[in-house]
Design a protein around this motif. Sequence first.
Motif, mmCIF file in Angstrom:
data_model
loop_
_atom_site.group_PDB
_atom_site.id
_atom_site.type_symbol
_atom_site.label_atom_id
_atom_site.label_comp_id
_atom_site.label_asym_id
_atom_site.label_seq_id
_atom_site.Cartn_x
_atom_site.Cartn_y
_atom_site.Cartn_z
ATOM 1 N N GLY A 159 0.822 -1.199 0.000
ATOM 2 C CA GLY A 159 0.000 0.000 0.000
ATOM 3 C C GLY A 159 0.855 1.247 0.000
ATOM 4 N N ILE A 160 0.413 2.236 -0.763
ATOM 5 C CA ILE A 160 1.116 3.522 -0.856
ATOM 6 C C ILE A 160 0.101 4.621 -0.590
ATOM 7 C CG2 ILE A 160 2.430 5.078 -2.350
ATOM 8 C CD1 ILE A 160 3.128 2.553 -4.057
ATOM 9 N N GLY A 161 0.359 5.476 0.412
ATOM 10 C CA GLY A 161 -0.563 6.571 0.628
ATOM 11 C C GLY A 161 -0.666 7.023 2.063
ATOM 12 N N LYS A 162 -1.665 7.816 2.316
ATOM 13 C CA LYS A 162 -1.834 8.510 3.589
ATOM 14 C C LYS A 162 -2.005 7.534 4.748
ATOM 15 C CE LYS A 162 -4.517 12.205 5.765
ATOM 16 N NZ LYS A 162 -3.315 13.002 6.084
ATOM 17 N N GLY A 163 -1.232 7.753 5.805
ATOM 18 C CA GLY A 163 -1.324 6.937 7.002
ATOM 19 C C GLY A 163 -0.501 5.678 6.974
ATOM 20 N N LEU A 164 0.206 5.426 5.853
ATOM 21 C CA LEU A 164 0.997 4.211 5.714
ATOM 22 C C LEU A 164 2.492 4.520 5.771
ATOM 23 C CD1 LEU A 164 -0.975 2.507 2.785
ATOM 24 C CD2 LEU A 164 -1.486 2.502 5.243
ATOM 25 N N ARG A 165 3.276 3.469 5.926
ATOM 26 C CA ARG A 165 4.732 3.610 5.910
ATOM 27 C C ARG A 165 5.183 4.168 4.559
ATOM 28 N NH1 ARG A 165 8.365 0.063 3.917
ATOM 29 N NH2 ARG A 165 6.763 -1.549 3.689
ATOM 30 N N THR A 166 6.166 5.061 4.555
ATOM 31 C CA THR A 166 6.712 5.597 3.314
ATOM 32 C C THR A 166 7.381 4.480 2.531
ATOM 33 O OG1 THR A 166 7.111 7.713 4.405
ATOM 34 C CG2 THR A 166 8.254 7.335 2.317
ATOM 35 N N LYS A 167 7.033 4.360 1.264
ATOM 36 C CA LYS A 167 7.557 3.282 0.430
ATOM 37 C C LYS A 167 8.716 3.764 -0.437
ATOM 38 C CE LYS A 167 4.464 0.549 2.096
ATOM 39 N NZ LYS A 167 3.605 1.509 2.806
ATOM 40 N N VAL A 168 9.597 2.804 -0.780
ATOM 41 C CA VAL A 168 10.815 3.101 -1.543
ATOM 42 C C VAL A 168 10.765 2.389 -2.886
ATOM 43 C CG1 VAL A 168 13.317 2.707 -1.640
ATOM 44 C CG2 VAL A 168 12.247 3.502 0.486
ATOM 45 N N ASN A 169 10.988 3.146 -3.950
ATOM 46 C CA ASN A 169 11.110 2.567 -5.285
ATOM 47 C C ASN A 169 12.572 2.540 -5.712
ATOM 48 O OD1 ASN A 169 9.962 1.794 -8.063
ATOM 49 N ND2 ASN A 169 11.326 3.507 -8.517
ATOM 50 N N ALA B 225 13.417 6.970 4.382
ATOM 51 C CA ALA B 225 11.984 6.733 4.588
ATOM 52 C C ALA B 225 11.677 6.500 6.058
ATOM 53 C CB ALA B 225 11.530 5.543 3.749
ATOM 54 N N HIS B 226 12.529 5.734 6.724
ATOM 55 C CA HIS B 226 12.309 5.478 8.155
ATOM 56 C C HIS B 226 12.425 6.764 8.966
ATOM 57 C CE1 HIS B 226 12.403 3.618 12.091
ATOM 58 N NE2 HIS B 226 13.511 4.292 12.338
ATOM 59 N N ILE B 227 13.416 7.582 8.655
ATOM 60 C CA ILE B 227 13.578 8.853 9.376
ATOM 61 C C ILE B 227 12.322 9.709 9.222
ATOM 62 C CG2 ILE B 227 14.870 11.037 9.408
ATOM 63 C CD1 ILE B 227 17.354 9.359 8.591
ATOM 64 N N GLY B 228 11.781 9.741 7.996
ATOM 65 C CA GLY B 228 10.558 10.505 7.785
ATOM 66 C C GLY B 228 9.380 9.925 8.537
ATOM 67 N N ASP B 229 9.260 8.604 8.542
ATOM 68 C CA ASP B 229 8.147 7.962 9.241
ATOM 69 C C ASP B 229 8.203 8.165 10.749
ATOM 70 O OD1 ASP B 229 6.953 7.063 6.937
ATOM 71 O OD2 ASP B 229 7.838 5.055 7.022
ATOM 72 N N MET B 230 9.400 8.349 11.285
ATOM 73 C CA MET B 230 9.512 8.651 12.710
ATOM 74 C C MET B 230 8.736 9.917 13.058
ATOM 75 S SD MET B 230 13.565 7.900 13.362
ATOM 76 C CE MET B 230 13.534 8.451 15.076
ATOM 77 N N ALA C 5 5.127 13.161 2.128
ATOM 78 C CA ALA C 5 5.288 12.362 0.906
ATOM 79 C C ALA C 5 5.106 10.885 1.248
ATOM 80 C CB ALA C 5 6.660 12.598 0.283
ATOM 81 N N ASP C 6 4.515 10.140 0.319
ATOM 82 C CA ASP C 6 4.148 8.751 0.578
ATOM 83 C C ASP C 6 5.086 7.738 -0.060
ATOM 84 O OD1 ASP C 6 1.392 9.443 1.716
ATOM 85 O OD2 ASP C 6 1.304 10.358 -0.273
ATOM 86 N N PHE C 7 5.848 8.164 -1.062
ATOM 87 C CA PHE C 7 6.556 7.244 -1.941
ATOM 88 C C PHE C 7 7.792 7.989 -2.414
ATOM 89 C CE2 PHE C 7 5.723 4.725 -6.176
ATOM 90 C CZ PHE C 7 6.530 3.691 -5.760
ATOM 91 N N ILE C 8 8.983 7.397 -2.248
ATOM 92 C CA ILE C 8 10.198 8.075 -2.690
ATOM 93 C C ILE C 8 10.971 7.172 -3.650
ATOM 94 C CG2 ILE C 8 10.401 9.526 -0.643
ATOM 95 C CD1 ILE C 8 12.541 7.638 0.411
ATOM 96 N N CYS C 9 11.596 7.789 -4.613
ATOM 97 C CA CYS C 9 12.416 7.052 -5.566
ATOM 98 C C CYS C 9 13.876 7.169 -5.145
ATOM 99 C CB CYS C 9 12.234 7.608 -6.974
ATOM 100 S SG CYS C 9 13.060 6.612 -8.240
#
Length: 427
Positions: free
Chosen positions: A53-63, A353-358, A322-326
Amino acid sequence: MGLIDDARAGRLTEEMKIVAEAEGKTPDFILRGIASGRIVIPRSPYRYTRSVGIGKGLRTKVNASIGTSSDIVDVEMEVAKARTAEANGADTLMELSTGGDFLEIRRRVIEATTLSVGSVPLYQAFIEAIRKYGAGVDMPEDDLFRATEEQAKLGTNFMAIHTGINSICIERLRRQGGRFGGVCSRGGAFMIGWMLHNQKENPLYREFDYLLEILKEHEVTLSLGNGLRAGAVHDSTDRGQIQELIINSELADRAHAAGVQTIVEGPGHIPIDEIEANVLVMKRMTDEKPFYMLGPLVTDIAPGYDHIVAAIGASLSSAYGADFICYVTPAEHLALPDVEDVRMGTITARIAAHIGDMIKNNDRQKDLDMGRARRDMLWEKQFQLAIDPETAKLVRADRTPSDAEVCTMCGDFCALKIIKENIDLAR
């Protein structure tokens, strides 16, 4: 029926249940997020894909992005890169080849991974036109839609499609007096060249409803490409970039209304004092649809270290929403990434992504667990919690301490051991 149709009808799918469990959310939270367009789960009817899942309230995903170039066409290396990205924790993969047999390379990559795989069909259409006619500007318009459908049938889960570049955007670039860093997007450059040569509107914009029909039929998630993203920090947040965002925001609403899952892409080179504004404006304009941040690179003078530069920008982007980073690799701006570049880029982006999710998700439990493990000198526990356990183990093993409780940085004078022997500060 697509995933949005299921969500609107209140039907919980297996993908929704899997994502809910992985994210620690209720299935209804995921269902409502998909119905509103604030969460997407890329999928394909043609292959098994790990549900993410990618989006609001979820862990930031990495592409992680891979692919051949006109100089280096090594399919085995691309397959190895795909496997390396998955093994090191990438959430999705983009296959962006510009050399060789496009469909065969994508088929091989898709067979090698369970990750959702993205693509840019425009690359195939333009480069095939160069091979066939001698110039990309001679590309027949229908080839854009043909390439999109061909790639969808291979099991491509999401596609970056440059729909937002239209005649208004090009006029904005002219009126603002040009750019310091030009246009860094290959897709953007291809499309601008075609439009100016043929004096026609972008077919992907003009025939957007037809494009949506193709994507809906094959259940492809639309990632609205950012063809006018800044290629230099001095061009960030300029009129051309914002104009394209306005167009893409309107198209995102049309795509969601048509039942096509949609992501909106963001700019590439941004100084850190403009990141928050970019994220907030994008989220506001799109009613909080998933935001795919490309980088961002926060300075232009660190070639060879751009994975670090991007990690700084990505961590802030994630923290702001941001929800998704490349990922960006050490080879950015210098060469085609190799397998080691992919490994390093993936791990660095996961750290960001983890730093942002913190901050964004207040997700700090692993850091708390690591603090306690370090306090108590529990080395195996530290390795288990590390983003890259193998590297941590290798570094420690390479410089083995005489006292197994400590490391060779402090040795006999380890602060943690001194405190442990004199006072109990555990909490």
